[in-house]
Design an enzyme around this catalytic site. Structure first.
Site, PDB file in Angstrom:
ATOM      1  N   GLY A 141       0.832  -1.208   0.000  1.00  0.00           N
ATOM      2  CA  GLY A 141       0.000   0.000   0.000  1.00  0.00           C
ATOM      3  C   GLY A 141       0.859   1.248   0.000  1.00  0.00           C
ATOM      4  O   GLY A 141       0.627   2.183   0.776  1.00  0.00           O
ATOM      5  N   VAL A 148      -2.911  -7.426  -2.518  1.00  0.00           N
ATOM      6  CA  VAL A 148      -2.576  -8.355  -1.424  1.00  0.00           C
ATOM      7  C   VAL A 148      -3.676  -9.385  -1.156  1.00  0.00           C
ATOM      8  O   VAL A 148      -3.437 -10.392  -0.495  1.00  0.00           O
ATOM      9  CB  VAL A 148      -2.235  -7.625  -0.095  1.00  0.00           C
ATOM     10  CG1 VAL A 148      -0.938  -6.859  -0.204  1.00  0.00           C
ATOM     11  CG2 VAL A 148      -3.378  -6.747   0.380  1.00  0.00           C
ATOM     12  N   TYR A 190     -14.549  -3.528  10.307  1.00  0.00           N
ATOM     13  CA  TYR A 190     -13.234  -2.889  10.182  1.00  0.00           C
ATOM     14  C   TYR A 190     -12.448  -3.009  11.487  1.00  0.00           C
ATOM     15  O   TYR A 190     -11.295  -3.464  11.502  1.00  0.00           O
ATOM     16  CB  TYR A 190     -13.376  -1.416   9.781  1.00  0.00           C
ATOM     17  CG  TYR A 190     -12.037  -0.702   9.761  1.00  0.00           C
ATOM     18  CD1 TYR A 190     -11.086  -0.997   8.794  1.00  0.00           C
ATOM     19  CD2 TYR A 190     -11.709   0.242  10.741  1.00  0.00           C
ATOM     20  CE1 TYR A 190      -9.843  -0.372   8.791  1.00  0.00           C
ATOM     21  CE2 TYR A 190     -10.472   0.877  10.744  1.00  0.00           C
ATOM     22  CZ  TYR A 190      -9.542   0.569   9.762  1.00  0.00           C
ATOM     23  OH  TYR A 190      -8.303   1.177   9.776  1.00  0.00           O
ATOM     24  N   GLU A 225      -6.241   9.112   1.994  1.00  0.00           N
ATOM     25  CA  GLU A 225      -7.377   8.746   1.122  1.00  0.00           C
ATOM     26  C   GLU A 225      -8.336   7.791   1.838  1.00  0.00           C
ATOM     27  O   GLU A 225      -9.318   7.335   1.260  1.00  0.00           O
ATOM     28  CB  GLU A 225      -6.848   8.110  -0.170  1.00  0.00           C
ATOM     29  CG  GLU A 225      -6.108   9.108  -1.039  1.00  0.00           C
ATOM     30  CD  GLU A 225      -5.520   8.496  -2.302  1.00  0.00           C
ATOM     31  OE1 GLU A 225      -5.841   7.345  -2.629  1.00  0.00           O
ATOM     32  OE2 GLU A 225      -4.724   9.196  -2.957  1.00  0.00           O
TER      33      GLU A 225
HETATM   34  P1  NDP Z   1      -4.971   5.302   2.016  1.00  0.00           P
HETATM   35  O1  NDP Z   1      -6.303   4.948   1.447  1.00  0.00           O
HETATM   36  O2  NDP Z   1      -4.425   6.639   1.761  1.00  0.00           O
HETATM   37  O3  NDP Z   1      -3.885   4.201   1.594  1.00  0.00           O
HETATM   38  C1  NDP Z   1      -4.212   2.835   1.571  1.00  0.00           C
HETATM   39  C2  NDP Z   1      -3.159   2.072   0.774  1.00  0.00           C
HETATM   40  O4  NDP Z   1      -3.514   0.684   0.804  1.00  0.00           O
HETATM   41  C3  NDP Z   1      -3.099   2.516  -0.680  1.00  0.00           C
HETATM   42  O5  NDP Z   1      -1.751   2.635  -1.055  1.00  0.00           O
HETATM   43  C4  NDP Z   1      -3.756   1.369  -1.424  1.00  0.00           C
HETATM   44  O6  NDP Z   1      -3.102   1.199  -2.680  1.00  0.00           O
HETATM   45  C5  NDP Z   1      -3.442   0.188  -0.515  1.00  0.00           C
HETATM   46  N1  NDP Z   1      -4.354  -0.924  -0.710  1.00  0.00           N
HETATM   47  C6  NDP Z   1      -5.680  -0.981  -0.431  1.00  0.00           C
HETATM   48  N2  NDP Z   1      -6.186  -2.174  -0.814  1.00  0.00           N
HETATM   49  C7  NDP Z   1      -5.147  -2.885  -1.319  1.00  0.00           C
HETATM   50  C8  NDP Z   1      -5.016  -4.173  -1.879  1.00  0.00           C
HETATM   51  N3  NDP Z   1      -6.065  -5.008  -2.016  1.00  0.00           N
HETATM   52  N4  NDP Z   1      -3.798  -4.595  -2.303  1.00  0.00           N
HETATM   53  C9  NDP Z   1      -2.733  -3.777  -2.200  1.00  0.00           C
HETATM   54  N5  NDP Z   1      -2.783  -2.535  -1.691  1.00  0.00           N
HETATM   55  C10 NDP Z   1      -3.981  -2.097  -1.257  1.00  0.00           C
HETATM   56  O7  NDP Z   1      -5.147   5.067   3.601  1.00  0.00           O
HETATM   57  P2  NDP Z   1      -4.103   5.150   4.836  1.00  0.00           P
HETATM   58  O8  NDP Z   1      -2.740   5.486   4.394  1.00  0.00           O
HETATM   59  O9  NDP Z   1      -4.752   5.976   5.856  1.00  0.00           O
HETATM   60  O10 NDP Z   1      -4.196   3.632   5.318  1.00  0.00           O
HETATM   61  C11 NDP Z   1      -3.061   2.801   5.496  1.00  0.00           C
HETATM   62  C12 NDP Z   1      -3.350   1.839   6.614  1.00  0.00           C
HETATM   63  O11 NDP Z   1      -3.572   2.555   7.804  1.00  0.00           O
HETATM   64  C13 NDP Z   1      -4.581   0.961   6.421  1.00  0.00           C
HETATM   65  O12 NDP Z   1      -4.281  -0.333   6.868  1.00  0.00           O
HETATM   66  C14 NDP Z   1      -5.622   1.617   7.319  1.00  0.00           C
HETATM   67  O13 NDP Z   1      -6.593   0.700   7.768  1.00  0.00           O
HETATM   68  C15 NDP Z   1      -4.743   2.098   8.448  1.00  0.00           C
HETATM   69  N6  NDP Z   1      -5.260   3.176   9.278  1.00  0.00           N
HETATM   70  C16 NDP Z   1      -5.688   4.366   8.759  1.00  0.00           C
HETATM   71  C17 NDP Z   1      -6.118   5.377   9.596  1.00  0.00           C
HETATM   72  C18 NDP Z   1      -6.643   6.674   9.079  1.00  0.00           C
HETATM   73  O14 NDP Z   1      -7.419   7.347   9.816  1.00  0.00           O
HETATM   74  N7  NDP Z   1      -6.255   7.121   7.898  1.00  0.00           N
HETATM   75  C19 NDP Z   1      -6.073   5.232  11.052  1.00  0.00           C
HETATM   76  C20 NDP Z   1      -5.637   3.917  11.489  1.00  0.00           C
HETATM   77  C21 NDP Z   1      -5.225   2.965  10.642  1.00  0.00           C
HETATM   78  P3  NDP Z   1      -3.813   0.842  -4.072  1.00  0.00           P
HETATM   79  O15 NDP Z   1      -5.182   1.448  -4.041  1.00  0.00           O
HETATM   80  O16 NDP Z   1      -2.912   1.427  -5.106  1.00  0.00           O
HETATM   81  O17 NDP Z   1      -3.827  -0.642  -4.092  1.00  0.00           O
HETATM   82  C1  8X3 Z   2      -8.848   4.307  11.191  1.00  0.00           C
HETATM   83  C2  8X3 Z   2      -9.253   5.085  12.402  1.00  0.00           C
HETATM   84  O1  8X3 Z   2     -11.183   5.652  13.955  1.00  0.00           O
HETATM   85  O2  8X3 Z   2     -11.641   5.643  11.545  1.00  0.00           O
HETATM   86  O3  8X3 Z   2      -8.415   3.046  11.538  1.00  0.00           O
HETATM   87  O4  8X3 Z   2     -11.332   3.584  12.732  1.00  0.00           O
HETATM   88  S1  8X3 Z   2     -10.925   4.961  12.654  1.00  0.00           S
END
Ligand code: NDP
Ligand code: 8X3
Length: 251
Positions: free
Chosen positions: A9, A58, A150, A186
């Protein structure tokens, strides 16, 4: 210390910010995600010599296996696996949720993370060094309405990270689970099916965490002395905290 980091990601948010930070500090990068154009842009931007990119969904075990098998010489000795790829879909109550969305979250956040970990760990154990850094969430520990599947996928990540530590005792391999709260990337656009206005509302009037904040925690965690294991880091923006337990007055 510089080394090789594999980031799932890497095309957006935390993964992209981590790629940029590790690249600035001289690390070799293996960057994966589904969006090929973004991966190619990142390779051009961060330096072709030290960056290998590979399209990989993935959720697809065969794609993950092929991606790992295709890592070129010079990148194969992986010091860090950053299991970051993940997503939330929807924020409705469980009884109205779309089962396909639940399945996508399970396939990505749980199964994808399992595939990658199982594929990369043997090389780390054989080399007697390595670090698996998982991106969990505060949603693993703190339930909220609409968090349903989630949050449960991230609870899996939390417990799997702890169990990995148990299995890896004596190998020298480190495991860390980073659990962020509200962070602008995003993430919410994806959660709300591309509705950018609805996504923007999530952050309105707040100062959320940024992808750079999380990348800096990943980098700090990775650069502790070899005998130090950061088990988990739970991080929220100052504007976020817990609320009271809720009581319905109707039933
Ligand atoms: P973004 O949506 O900005 O980034 C998510 C990334 O995951 C992208 O690069 C996307 O790439 C990749 N991705 C999604 N599905 C797949 C797949 N099937 N195979 C490969 N790559 C995949 O979100 P964040 O950076 O915020 O999220 C990153 C992580 O952090 C996640 O695990 C999310 O659950 C976690 N998180 C986020 C929070 C938030 O508030 N933003 C808080 C806590 C945790 P592409 O689409 O090119 O495949
Ligand atoms: C992302 C944070 O609070 O939207 O994991 O679940 S929350």
């Amino acid at each position: 210390m510089t080394d090789t980091i594999l980031i799932t990601g890497a095309t957006s948010g935390f993964g992209k910010a981590s790629a940029e930070l590790f690249a600035r500090n001289g690390w070799r990068l293996i960057l994966t995600g589904r969006r090929k154009d973004r991966l190619q842009e990142m390779r051009a931007q961060l330096g072709e010599k030290n960056v290998h990119v590979a399209v990989c969904d993935v959720r697809d075990r065969q794609q993950a296996e092929d991606m790992v098998a295709g890592i070129p010489e010079g990148f194969r000795d992986i010091g860090i696996l950053l299991n970051n790829a993940g997503l939330a879909l929807g924020l409705g109550p469980a009884h109205e949720a779309d089962l396909d969305e639940w399945e996508t979250m399970v396939d990505t956040n749980i199964k994808g993370l399992l595939y990658m970990t199982r594929l990369i760990l043997p090389g780390m154990v054989a080399g007697k060094r390595g670090h698996v850094i998982n991106i969990g969430s505060i949603a693993a520990s703190w339930p909220y309405p609409g968090g349903n599947a989630y949050g449960a996928t991230k609870a899996f990540v939390q417990q799997f990270s702890r169990n990995l530590r148990a299995d890896l005792r004596g190998t020298g391999i480190r495991v860390t689970n980073i659990e962020p709260g509200l962070a602008e990337s995003e993430f919410s656009v994806v959660r709300f099916g591309g509705d950018t206005a609805k996504a923007a509302k999530v952050y309105e009037g707040t100062q959320p965490l940024t992808p750079v904040d999380i990348a800096e925690i990943v980098y700090w965690t990775a650069n502790r002395p070899a005998h130090v294991n950061i088990n988990c880091v739970e991080v929220m923006p100052v504007c976020q905290s817990w609320d009271n337990l809720a009581v319905s007055r109707k039933l």
